[in-house]
Design a protein around this motif. Structure first.
Motif, PDB file in Angstrom:
ATOM      1  N   VAL A   1       8.275  -0.214  -2.405  1.00 16.60           N
ATOM      2  CA  VAL A   1       8.688  -1.599  -2.592  1.00 16.60           C
ATOM      3  C   VAL A   1       9.342  -2.073  -1.309  1.00 16.60           C
ATOM      4  O   VAL A   1      10.263  -1.440  -0.783  1.00 16.60           O
ATOM      5  CB  VAL A   1       9.657  -1.717  -3.795  1.00 16.60           C
ATOM      6  CG1 VAL A   1      10.151  -3.143  -3.926  1.00 16.60           C
ATOM      7  CG2 VAL A   1       8.993  -1.260  -5.053  1.00 16.60           C
ATOM      8  N   GLY A   2       8.858  -3.207  -0.783  1.00 14.12           N
ATOM      9  CA  GLY A   2       9.378  -3.757   0.463  1.00 14.12           C
ATOM     10  C   GLY A   2      10.713  -4.453   0.279  1.00 14.12           C
ATOM     11  O   GLY A   2      11.120  -4.787  -0.835  1.00 14.12           O
TER      12      GLY A   2
ATOM     13  N   GLY B   1       1.251  -7.390  -2.871  1.00 16.53           N
ATOM     14  CA  GLY B   1       2.366  -8.029  -3.568  1.00 16.53           C
ATOM     15  C   GLY B   1       3.678  -7.631  -2.925  1.00 16.53           C
ATOM     16  O   GLY B   1       3.880  -7.801  -1.729  1.00 16.53           O
ATOM     17  N   ASP B   2       4.579  -7.080  -3.715  1.00 14.23           N
ATOM     18  CA  ASP B   2       5.872  -6.610  -3.215  1.00 14.23           C
ATOM     19  C   ASP B   2       5.788  -5.229  -2.572  1.00 14.23           C
ATOM     20  O   ASP B   2       6.768  -4.745  -2.009  1.00 14.23           O
ATOM     21  CB  ASP B   2       6.893  -6.557  -4.346  1.00 14.23           C
ATOM     22  CG  ASP B   2       7.302  -7.939  -4.830  1.00 14.23           C
ATOM     23  OD1 ASP B   2       7.067  -8.913  -4.087  1.00 14.23           O
ATOM     24  OD2 ASP B   2       7.855  -8.038  -5.941  1.00 14.23           O
ATOM     25  N   LEU B   3       4.648  -4.591  -2.690  1.00 12.21           N
ATOM     26  CA  LEU B   3       4.504  -3.238  -2.183  1.00 12.21           C
ATOM     27  C   LEU B   3       3.997  -3.232  -0.743  1.00 12.21           C
ATOM     28  O   LEU B   3       3.160  -4.041  -0.367  1.00 12.21           O
ATOM     29  CB  LEU B   3       3.514  -2.450  -3.040  1.00 12.21           C
ATOM     30  CG  LEU B   3       3.899  -2.209  -4.494  1.00 12.21           C
ATOM     31  CD1 LEU B   3       2.762  -1.497  -5.215  1.00 12.21           C
ATOM     32  CD2 LEU B   3       5.174  -1.401  -4.586  1.00 12.21           C
ATOM     33  N   VAL B   4       4.540  -2.307   0.020  1.00 12.81           N
ATOM     34  CA  VAL B   4       4.035  -2.028   1.367  1.00 12.81           C
ATOM     35  C   VAL B   4       3.332  -0.680   1.268  1.00 12.81           C
ATOM     36  O   VAL B   4       3.923   0.304   0.845  1.00 12.81           O
ATOM     37  CB  VAL B   4       5.186  -1.965   2.396  1.00 12.81           C
ATOM     38  CG1 VAL B   4       4.650  -1.593   3.759  1.00 12.81           C
ATOM     39  CG2 VAL B   4       5.927  -3.267   2.441  1.00 12.81           C
ATOM     40  N   CYS B   5       2.049  -0.663   1.633  1.00  4.24           N
ATOM     41  CA  CYS B   5       1.243   0.555   1.485  1.00  4.24           C
ATOM     42  C   CYS B   5       0.818   1.080   2.853  1.00  4.24           C
ATOM     43  O   CYS B   5       0.508   0.311   3.753  1.00  4.24           O
ATOM     44  CB  CYS B   5       0.007   0.272   0.637  1.00  4.24           C
ATOM     45  SG  CYS B   5       0.397  -0.231  -1.049  1.00  4.24           S
TER      46      CYS B   5
END
Length: 113
Positions: A109-110, A82-86
């Motif tokens: 959060v990107g 989603g909006d997260l960069v892991c």
């Protein structure tokens, strides 16, 4: 001569000689566990730093560099949710014990594009 037939002299040395290897093995295992725990914490910090860099839009090489600076020999995999960069960082335990591979994942959060 007044000697006892069953003298106890030397029994403390024999008991110490039997117990000492076990004490050394336990101490070595404790030291190894502490070393692995320290390496895991550094790997988690490296993954968090890499996730922040990836979320800012830095390149994959910069993320890999941040993770490998935290733990020598670590590798980073970048993904999104989603909006997260892991960032998932993996590294060998670095000990001659059957601990397997260490793994840490951190997300940030990107940037809105």
């Amino acid at each position: 001569m007044n000697r006892r037939r069953w003298d106890d002299r030397g029994s403390a040395s024999a008991e110490l000689a039997v117990a000492l290897p076990a004490v050394v093995v336990v101490c070595a295992l404790l030291l190894g566990a502490l070393t692995a725990a320290s390496r895991q914490v550094r790997l988690e910090q490296g993954a968090a730093q890499g996730a922040r860099l990836a979320a800012r839009g830095e390149g994959d090489a910069r993320v890999q560099d941040a993770v490998s600076r935290a733990v020598t020999g670590a590798a980073a995999a970048i993904g999104s949710d989603g909006d997260l960069v892991c960032v998932t960082a993996t590294a060998p335990a670095g000990l001659p014990l059957p601990l397997g591979e260490l793994r840490a994942t951190a997300c940030a959060v990107g940037e809105a594009r």
